[in-house]
Design a protein around this motif. Structure first.
Motif, short mmCIF file in Angstrom:
data_model
loop_
_atom_site.label_atom_id
_atom_site.label_comp_id
_atom_site.label_asym_id
_atom_site.label_seq_id
_atom_site.Cartn_x
_atom_site.Cartn_y
_atom_site.Cartn_z
N GLU A 131 0.83 -1.20 0.00
CA GLU A 131 0.00 0.00 0.00
C GLU A 131 0.87 1.25 0.00
O GLU A 131 1.97 1.24 0.56
CB GLU A 131 -0.89 0.01 1.26
CG GLU A 131 -1.89 -1.14 1.35
CD GLU A 131 -3.10 -0.92 0.44
OE1 GLU A 131 -3.74 -1.92 0.08
OE2 GLU A 131 -3.38 0.24 0.08
N ASN A 132 0.39 2.33 -0.63
CA ASN A 132 1.12 3.60 -0.59
C ASN A 132 0.81 4.40 0.66
O ASN A 132 1.59 5.25 1.08
CB ASN A 132 0.76 4.45 -1.82
CG ASN A 132 1.22 3.79 -3.10
OD1 ASN A 132 2.30 3.22 -3.14
ND2 ASN A 132 0.36 3.82 -4.12
N GLU A 133 -0.39 4.13 1.21
CA GLU A 133 -0.77 4.87 2.42
C GLU A 133 -1.44 3.92 3.41
O GLU A 133 -1.90 2.83 3.06
CB GLU A 133 -1.72 6.02 2.07
CG GLU A 133 -3.04 5.58 1.48
CD GLU A 133 -4.02 6.75 1.34
OE1 GLU A 133 -3.61 7.91 1.57
OE2 GLU A 133 -5.18 6.49 0.99
N SER A 155 -4.64 9.71 7.57
CA SER A 155 -3.77 8.87 6.75
C SER A 155 -2.33 9.36 6.78
O SER A 155 -2.06 10.54 7.08
CB SER A 155 -4.27 8.86 5.30
OG SER A 155 -4.25 10.18 4.78
N THR A 156 -1.43 8.43 6.47
CA THR A 156 0.00 8.75 6.37
C THR A 156 0.58 7.94 5.22
O THR A 156 0.06 6.86 4.88
CB THR A 156 0.74 8.43 7.68
OG1 THR A 156 2.11 8.82 7.55
CG2 THR A 156 0.68 6.94 8.01
N ASP A 157 1.65 8.43 4.62
CA ASP A 157 2.31 7.66 3.56
C ASP A 157 3.07 6.48 4.15
O ASP A 157 3.49 6.52 5.30
CB ASP A 157 3.30 8.56 2.80
CG ASP A 157 2.59 9.67 2.05
OD1 ASP A 157 3.21 10.73 1.82
OD2 ASP A 157 1.38 9.49 1.76
N ALA A 159 6.48 4.71 3.67
CA ALA A 159 7.79 4.93 3.02
C ALA A 159 8.32 3.62 2.45
O ALA A 159 7.91 2.53 2.86
CB ALA A 159 8.76 5.50 4.05
N HIS A 160 9.26 3.73 1.53
CA HIS A 160 9.78 2.52 0.88
C HIS A 160 10.50 1.61 1.88
O HIS A 160 10.54 0.38 1.71
CB HIS A 160 10.76 2.90 -0.26
CG HIS A 160 12.05 3.48 0.25
ND1 HIS A 160 12.14 4.80 0.69
CD2 HIS A 160 13.27 2.92 0.42
CE1 HIS A 160 13.38 5.02 1.10
NE2 HIS A 160 14.10 3.90 0.95
N GLU A 162 9.69 1.44 5.12
CA GLU A 162 8.85 1.42 6.33
C GLU A 162 8.89 0.04 7.00
O GLU A 162 8.92 -1.00 6.32
CB GLU A 162 7.41 1.73 5.93
CG GLU A 162 6.52 2.22 7.07
CD GLU A 162 6.78 3.67 7.41
OE1 GLU A 162 6.53 4.53 6.54
OE2 GLU A 162 7.26 3.93 8.53
#
Ligand SMILES: Nc1nc2c(c(=O)[nH]1)N[C@@H](CN(C=O)c1ccc(C(=O)N[C@@H](CCC(=O)O)C(=O)O)cc1)CN2
Ligand SMILES: NCC(=O)N[C@@H]1O[C@H](COP(=O)([O-])[O-])[C@@H](O)[C@H]1O
Length: 217
Positions: A131-133, A155-157, A159-160, A162
């Motif tokens: 997921e992106n977020e 919501s929050t992003d 990260a790659h 994460e």
């Protein structure tokens, strides 16, 4: 009179602490009449005691059934006549009869952007699903798990790089903003719940489930 609530926990109680802090700072006009945990070692019990809030521990393992536990839990809660029951990291699935008893007056904070990732281990599942977020939802509690009407989300992003731990920390911060906000709206009668649906004072949100960033424009 301050808006009376009872808070149910199972763990650290950082969401409980957010409610305590905002109440003490005068940002939230609520009276936390009791904190109830199903785990005796929940740190949230220490937070409640430090704030002078009555506490109860109800060990679910001592009951023969989910129904028996919920019946005892309901009797304890109803002694305090709350207008709202707050699940703040309460990690037991509640029976249909319990959920119906508190329909429209029980909230939960769930660590995902519902309806995505109901249940447990949401942060890792969101990462695994690429997921992106990700984020958090505050919703009314229904008999069906994590399916009640959503009041607000944040919501929050992702990260790659994460991890579940880093994502949980970001989501926790968002929880501590939107959960007290949802409670504030209910304490001010600016949200109504009817027939499983939420309606909002037009000055807050034109529709339920709007993201935090949109809700406060
Ligand atoms: N009837 C409902 N009960 C609960 C709801 C709900 O929406 N309807 N929300 C949950 C909170 N929750 C997610 O937000 C959640 C909590 C616990 C579980 C779960 O699988 N619990 C297991 C035990 C897990 C454990 O002890 O670590 C269980 O109860 O057997 C799923 C989702 C609160 N209840
Ligand atoms: N499915 C329910 C669930 O996972 N709830 C989550 O438990 C944590 C409790 O933290 P806290 O004890 O520090 O408030 C919170 O992150 C909440 O979203």
């Amino acid at each position: 009179m301050s808006f009376p609530i009872v808070v149910l926990i199972s763990g650290s109680g950082s969401n409980l602490q957010a409610l305590i802090d905002q109440s003490l700072q005068g940002q939230l006009d609520v009276k936390i009449r009791a904190v109830i945990s199903n785990k005796a070692d929940a740190y949230g019990l220490e937070r409640a005691k430090a704030a002078g809030i009555p506490t109860h521990t109800l060990n679910h393992r001592l009951f023969d059934s989910r129904e028996a536990f919920d019946t005892e839990l309901q009797q304890i809660i109803d002694q305090y006549s709350p207008k709202l029951v707050i699940l703040a990291g309460f990690m037991r699935i509640l029976t249909e009869s319990f959920a119906r008893h508190y329909e429209g007056r029980m909230l939960n904070v769930h660590p995902s952007l519902l309806p995505k990732f109901k249940g447990l281990n949401t942060h890792q599942r969101a990462i695994d699903a690429k997921e992106n977020e990700h984020g958090v939802s505050v919703h009314f509690v229904s008999a069906e798990l994590d399916a009640g009407a959503v009041i607000i989300q944040a919501s929050t992003d992702i990260a790659h790089d994460e991890t579940a731990e880093s994502l949980a920390k970001k989501v926790h911060s968002l929880e501590h903003i939107i959960y007290p906000l949802a409670v504030k709206w209910l304490s001010e009668d600016r949200i109504t719940f009817h027939d499983g649906k939420v309606s909002f004072d037009q000055k807050i949100l034109p529709e339920s489930g709007m993201r935090y960033n949109e809700a406060l424009k």
